[in-house]
Design a protein around this motif. Structure first.
Motif, PDB file in Angstrom:
ATOM      1  N   UNK A 281      -2.179  -1.974   8.628  1.00 24.14           N
ATOM      2  CA  UNK A 281      -1.146  -2.070   7.448  1.00 24.14           C
ATOM      3  C   UNK A 281      -1.737  -2.580   6.313  1.00 24.14           C
ATOM      4  N   UNK A 282      -3.149  -2.324   6.066  1.00 23.58           N
ATOM      5  CA  UNK A 282      -3.771  -2.863   4.898  1.00 23.58           C
ATOM      6  C   UNK A 282      -4.816  -1.820   4.473  1.00 23.58           C
ATOM      7  N   UNK A 283      -5.199  -1.811   3.251  1.00 22.77           N
ATOM      8  CA  UNK A 283      -6.359  -1.009   2.732  1.00 22.77           C
ATOM      9  C   UNK A 283      -7.561  -1.759   2.908  1.00 22.77           C
ATOM     10  N   UNK A 284      -7.858  -2.461   3.977  1.00 21.65           N
ATOM     11  CA  UNK A 284      -9.220  -3.264   4.174  1.00 21.65           C
ATOM     12  C   UNK A 284     -10.213  -2.214   4.533  1.00 21.65           C
ATOM     13  N   UNK A 285     -10.078  -1.323   5.334  1.00 19.60           N
ATOM     14  CA  UNK A 285     -10.704  -0.326   5.732  1.00 19.60           C
ATOM     15  C   UNK A 285     -11.415   0.511   4.494  1.00 19.60           C
ATOM     16  N   UNK A 286     -10.286   0.928   3.782  1.00 20.41           N
ATOM     17  CA  UNK A 286     -10.817   1.833   2.402  1.00 20.41           C
ATOM     18  C   UNK A 286     -11.695   0.967   1.619  1.00 20.41           C
ATOM     19  N   UNK A 287     -11.529  -0.151   1.473  1.00 21.62           N
ATOM     20  CA  UNK A 287     -12.486  -0.869   0.456  1.00 21.62           C
ATOM     21  C   UNK A 287     -13.263  -1.900   0.975  1.00 21.62           C
ATOM     22  N   UNK A 288     -13.674  -1.866   2.533  1.00 25.41           N
ATOM     23  CA  UNK A 288     -14.302  -2.779   3.144  1.00 25.41           C
ATOM     24  C   UNK A 288     -15.495  -3.385   2.492  1.00 25.41           C
ATOM     25  N   UNK A 289     -16.340  -2.287   1.872  1.00 28.10           N
ATOM     26  CA  UNK A 289     -17.606  -2.635   1.580  1.00 28.10           C
ATOM     27  C   UNK A 289     -17.600  -3.737   0.164  1.00 28.10           C
ATOM     28  N   UNK A 290     -16.572  -3.156  -0.821  1.00 29.60           N
ATOM     29  CA  UNK A 290     -16.167  -3.997  -1.914  1.00 29.60           C
ATOM     30  C   UNK A 290     -15.674  -5.326  -1.668  1.00 29.60           C
ATOM     31  N   UNK A 291     -14.835  -5.298  -0.408  1.00 26.48           N
ATOM     32  CA  UNK A 291     -14.374  -6.896  -0.433  1.00 26.48           C
ATOM     33  C   UNK A 291     -15.506  -7.742   0.323  1.00 26.48           C
ATOM     34  N   UNK A 292     -16.228  -7.010   1.273  1.00 25.58           N
ATOM     35  CA  UNK A 292     -17.122  -8.069   1.702  1.00 25.58           C
ATOM     36  C   UNK A 292     -18.196  -8.344   0.853  1.00 25.58           C
ATOM     37  N   UNK A 293     -18.546  -7.539   0.131  1.00 25.09           N
ATOM     38  CA  UNK A 293     -19.807  -7.801  -1.132  1.00 25.09           C
ATOM     39  C   UNK A 293     -19.126  -8.804  -2.041  1.00 25.09           C
ATOM     40  N   UNK A 294     -17.798  -8.854  -2.517  1.00 26.43           N
ATOM     41  CA  UNK A 294     -17.299  -9.638  -3.507  1.00 26.43           C
ATOM     42  C   UNK A 294     -17.301 -11.010  -2.860  1.00 26.43           C
ATOM     43  N   UNK A 580       2.610   3.156  -6.745  1.00 27.05           N
ATOM     44  CA  UNK A 580       1.764   4.311  -6.659  1.00 27.05           C
ATOM     45  C   UNK A 580       0.453   4.342  -6.198  1.00 27.05           C
ATOM     46  N   UNK A 581      -0.047   5.061  -5.212  1.00 30.28           N
ATOM     47  CA  UNK A 581      -1.463   4.724  -4.672  1.00 30.28           C
ATOM     48  C   UNK A 581      -1.825   3.760  -3.527  1.00 30.28           C
ATOM     49  N   UNK A 582      -0.654   3.002  -3.304  1.00 32.99           N
ATOM     50  CA  UNK A 582      -0.850   2.091  -2.262  1.00 32.99           C
ATOM     51  C   UNK A 582      -0.397   2.588  -0.716  1.00 32.99           C
ATOM     52  N   UNK A 583      -0.034   3.799  -0.662  1.00 31.44           N
ATOM     53  CA  UNK A 583       0.279   4.455   0.616  1.00 31.44           C
ATOM     54  C   UNK A 583       1.208   3.422   1.427  1.00 31.44           C
ATOM     55  N   UNK A 584       2.021   2.762   0.925  1.00 31.14           N
ATOM     56  CA  UNK A 584       2.696   1.841   1.836  1.00 31.14           C
ATOM     57  C   UNK A 584       2.004   0.785   2.428  1.00 31.14           C
ATOM     58  N   UNK A 585       0.743   0.438   2.150  1.00 28.06           N
ATOM     59  CA  UNK A 585      -0.053  -0.595   2.796  1.00 28.06           C
ATOM     60  C   UNK A 585      -0.176  -1.748   1.898  1.00 28.06           C
ATOM     61  N   UNK A 586      -0.386  -3.042   2.797  1.00 27.98           N
ATOM     62  CA  UNK A 586      -0.758  -4.402   1.819  1.00 27.98           C
ATOM     63  C   UNK A 586      -2.172  -4.045   1.262  1.00 27.98           C
TER      64      UNK A 586
END
Ligand code: SF4
Length: 746
Positions: A281-294, A580-586
């Motif tokens: 239910x989240x966009x973690x997978x899509x932005x995982x590398x950015x999130x971990x690096x940040x 828009x763009x969130x695809x219904x995800x947190x």
């Protein structure tokens, strides 16, 4: 006939003891109960002091409300009222209440100027206001109108929209605006639904929930503790919540953000987040590398240097939060969103913690409210197209796209805009029930108000804002009006409560909805007609809303029921953010933010002011449990309990400066200075001076609150919109506590 100051006191009621005419008014008004025929009746309604609308019942004798108490069985107040709600009779029968429309005769404005009021009729008042508004729009355009409002009922919103008002600020801006913006993009939820009852781990950043919050919150947290939940409280000072919590962890003021960022770092780097929720239910997978690096940079060791909280404790709390669920970290309104320049970043970080805990719209977490859908006036009577809101924003909001999107304004930058950015732009202002004490620096706001050609204030007591008006309109209060209130605090299933007038409007008081229609008739009539060409009637409109919402045949029918509930099992959502763009995800990473001048992930930003050689101490303000912001200090019982404020300091600071209990002290910041008595308390850290908000009303027409205490805001520097942008404060948190100070004995 010009009125003297004595007349002003008589008219407002402040001069009751020395004013026979006013006394006669109140003898009629109070209608003392007759000993021979003590007709006692009961009426039910709901409290209007704060938002949960706790159910109440009133004991009425011979038409006089004698007593107000909680409504047995009510799901919000649980049969109780808090001290403020229980003191409502003081509000209703405040002898200082404004009674008639009045007009100023002294052109010189200021908190300490006698306005020279003369009583006028409603007709005269409305005609003059309409004339001034039209003249302003014709000569200077719509951008020259400013509306400041506490509540914005739909009829008043329609009037502002119909007039194409560009510059509007309302209570959201100071209260929950920041969280509203962050929730919109990260979870899609609303800001105040917290399922404490089912939480097993409750993490509070600064919020003194037990002392100050709504009954529904306080009871929820007490129930959670009874069931074995752990409560952790990060807070610089020791509060009722600290005492109640399993752990109180002292932090440096304004450093909560560092702790929240470090907790995220621990949870992500150790992969202990709720995998089921985060993966699905989240966009973690899509932005995982950015999130971990940040977040890699924000280690607990780094956070310790900023917050003073040991790295081992931060790491432990993060692990507990992630593994002892369901866990919740509520973010709430003024408690943190609005207090510091870094409040926007903090609210984003807290939202991520809740997402990682996997409790968004899950038992024990933050959930979406399930409410009745009550149509507004625009749904009942669709309006003609509204004019475009073309013009400059005096508060600089146009530089913060996220604030603009939700059509909110900015309190903190309003005075700077009026005085420095766009001096002289605002020609006409209408204030509805908002006191100037709410602003970061009331003195600056007083100066800003002086630059306005014509000001109208509608209120029910003679506040400092009223003293700056050209025309004053007397308002009804919540025990004198009818409404249908959809509860969105304890909203796991729809519950709507009837707010019913338990006392008739006294004197010539009117509601803001009525004023909207009357001004509408004069200025924008097409917006205030029904399809059959008659004028909109507030009573008929309410009947129609009730009927369409399925609450009853009409308001009388709904009132007889008192409350309409639709119990239903709680079904967790599977779709979240709708932008828009969130695809219904947190959204942990918010890809829409950079295009709107915001950071996709929260970053460390220091609070605006840090202790320095001139101002070595943190300055903190707070709202005491017994008062509602700056609005209840004139209520007799509450005033008796807490009539004034003090500089609360630790005995160690007192010793260092030679200050004794009750001694007058001078507290200074870069923005101003205040003189008040000291109160010594171990609950405040040795590097903090703490002052209660809500005191220092200048208006002597407030017979109990006037002239008592000091304004906490006098020490808060007004920020500019450029300060907001520089600090990444894209959600507009208000900085109403962001200051440092010095202290010395007098
Ligand atoms: S919590 Fe207190 S002030 Fe708020 S609605 Fe309930 S009784 Fe009124």
């Amino acid at each position: 006939m010009a009125f003297t100051r004595r007349d002003w006191l008589k008219t407002t009621g402040a001069g009751l003891a020395a004013a026979p005419a006013a006394l006669a008014d109140f003898q009629d008004y109070f209608q003392p109960a007759s000993a021979s025929a003590p007709a006692v009746t009961r009426a039910t309604s709901c409290c209007g002091i704060c938002s949960p609308a706790c159910g109440l019942q009133a004991t009425i004798q011979d038409g006089v409300v004698r007593f107000i108490e909680g409504l047995p069985g009510d799901a919000h107040g649980l049969g109780h009222l808090c001290g403020k709600g229980a003191a409502s009779v003081n509000y209703l029968y405040d002898p200082d209440r404004l009674k008639y429309p009045m007009k100023r005769t002294n052109p010189k404005k200021g908190f300490h100027e006698d306005p020279g009021w003369v009583r006028i009729s409603w007709q005269e008042a409305l005609d003059e206001i309409a004339f001034r508004m039209k003249q302003t729009v014709d000569n200077y355009g719509r951008e020259a109108l400013l509306f400041v409002t506490l509540p914005s009922p739909d009829l008043w919103l329609r009037f502002m929209n119909a007039m194409g008002v560009v510059n509007r600020v309302d209570h959201r801006d100071e209260c929950f605006l920041t969280d509203m913006i962050i929730q919109r993009y990260t979870t899609g939820g609303k800001t105040w639904c917290n399922d404490f009852e089912n939480s097993k781990y409750i993490l509070l950043f600064g919020w003194d929930i037990v002392a100050k919050a709504k009954i529904i919150y306080a009871s929820g947290i007490v129930e959670a503790r009874k069931r074995g939940a752990k409560v952790v409280h990060f807070s610089p000072n020791y509060t009722a919540t600290s005492r109640f919590a399993n752990e109180w962890i002292p932090v440096k003021p304004g450093s909560d953000l560092a702790i929240a960022l470090a907790m995220i770092q621990v949870i992500i780097s150790e992969n202990i987040y709720n995998r089921e929720f985060v993966d699905n239910y989240t966009n973690f997978g899509k932005y995982e590398s950015e999130i971990r690096a940040h977040f890699a940079q924000y280690t607990p060791e780094w956070a310790e240097t900023i917050s003073g909280v040991k790295a081992a404790d931060i790491r432990r709390i993060a692990r507990e939060f992630a593994s002892s669920g369901p866990a919740i970290a509520p973010a709430h309104k003024k408690t943190l969103c609005a207090n510091y320049m870094n409040g926007t970043q903090l609210v984003h970080a807290i939202s991520i913690l809740n997402i990682l805990a996997g409790t968004i719209d899950r038992p024990g977490g933050r959930y979406f409210p399930r409410t009745h859908s009550i149509p507004g006036v625009d749904a009942v009577y669709p309006p003609p197209a509204y004019p475009p809101k073309a013009g400059r924003r005096v508060d600089g909001r146009d530089k913060l796209p996220l604030v603009q999107e939700v059509d909110a304004g900015l309190f903190s930058t309003l005075a700077d805009g009026m005085l420095n950015k766009y001096p002289g732009m605002i020609k006409f202002a209408f204030w509805n029930a908002y006191t100037i004490l709410a602003f970061p620096n009331p003195k600056t706001m007083e100066e800003a108000m002086k630059t306005v050609d014509f000001t109208v204030v509608m209120d029910f007591i003679p506040t400092d804002t009223v003293s700056m008006a050209d025309i004053v309109l007397p308002s009804t209060m919540y025990l004198e009006v009818n409404d249908a209130v959809a509860r969105d605090y304890n909203a796991k299933y729809p519950q709507t409560v009837a707010r019913a007038a338990i006392s008739p409007p006294p004197f010539e008081t009117r509601s803001i909805g009525w004023v909207a229609i009357e001004l509408g008739k004069r200025l924008c009539p097409d917006y205030f007609k029904t399809p059959d060409g008659s004028w909109i009637s507030p009573a008929t409109l309410l009947d129609e809303k009730v009927r369409r919402a399925g609450l009853g045949e009409n308001f009388a029918d709904f009132r007889a029921k008192g409350i309409v509930e639709r119990p239903a099992p709680f079904t967790p959502r599977t779709s979240f953010v709708s932008v828009s763009g969130a695809e219904g995800k947190c959204q942990i990473y918010v890809p829409q933010f950079p295009a709107r001048g915001a950071d996709p992930l929260p970053k460390w930003v220091p609070k605006r002011d840090e202790p320095n050689e001139h101002y070595p101490y943190y300055y903190m303000t707070f709202i005491p449990a017994i008062h509602k912001r700056n609005t209840t200090q004139n209520m007799a019982i509450l005033n008796e309990i807490m009539p004034t404020n003090h500089a609360i300091i630790n005995p160690a600071m007192a010793k260092k400066h030679g200050i004794s209990e009750g001694q007058k002290v001078l507290v200074r910041s870069r923005a101003g200075q205040i003189e008040l008595p000291a109160h010594l308390s171990e609950t405040v850290p040795p590097d903090v001076v703490m002052v209660a908000h809500g005191f220092g009303h200048a208006s002597r027409a407030l017979s109990k609150a006037g002239g008592k205490g000091v304004r906490d805001g006098d020490l808060i520097a007004n920020p500019s919109i450029d300060d907001f942008i520089k600090a990444g404060n894209y959600g507009g948190s208000s900085c109403i506590m962001d200051a440092v100070c010095s202290i010395e004995p007098l």
